[in-house]
Design a protein around this motif. Sequence first.
Motif: not given
Length: 278
Positions: A195, A234, A236, A238, A256-258
């Motif tokens: 996070q 990060p 996210d 999602a 997705c970024p995560a």
Amino acid sequence: MSDAPSTQPIPADASPAPAQTGARIIAVTSGKGGVGKTFVSANLAAALARRGQRVLVLDADLGLANLDVVLNLHPKVTLHDVFTGKARLEEAVIAAPGGFSVVLAGSGMVEYSRLTPEVRSQFFHAVQKLAPYFDVILLDTGAGISEVVLFSISLASEVLIVATPEPTSLTDAYAAIKVLAMQQKRQHVRMIVNQAARPGDGRAITGQLQQVLDRFVMTDSGRPLRLIHMGDIPADPAVREAVMRRQLLQLLNPGCPAALAVAQLANKFQETLLRHAA
């Protein structure tokens, strides 16, 4: 274990590797709950499986297990059944979405929240029996520094601490790392910051914790414990969607970024595993 039913996701050759090339055991732990430890364990397992590793996630949170909820699994056999002699360990190994295997503890195993000699022996032998059949075993431990958590971690060659940027999470992560250095003589601990609000936050946080460790925590070698930054996941939206839908982020939204951050974490562990094998 070679006579396990074909429905069990024991590797198809069903022949254990030599002891020295058995599973690399990684404990995924945290100083406090609610930081995404089980989310990391499950999605890291999927990412490693995608890279050709034979992966098992063993639910080591014997008191408040929730890996079954995260994976939306309803096992017929759990560790509780194995420990009470109602089933064989092989029967507790089931397939999870994402191409890896799991052994689930079962929810509310209050009788196992204390580390009795019997629990210690049963858990140790379960890990030892499973290790030859996998390349990686991820121990999804409970949070904190209870006896059960510390014993689970003691079985692992590597420790991955999951923390968030929140002060309470970092304070508890420091406490857990300090105990691992003092009681288990760990020379290094790996860390991932979940996070993270901005790129680079996790590395900065890891650096700050390292400075505190340098001052107050020494290993047997007389050197500070080394905290290895494994990356940031990060913040996210999602992730919340995947958790609410009880699906792996690696499957639901792999771009997705995560999810990409977890994939990078898997790459780093893959490099570590290859060095170990060499």
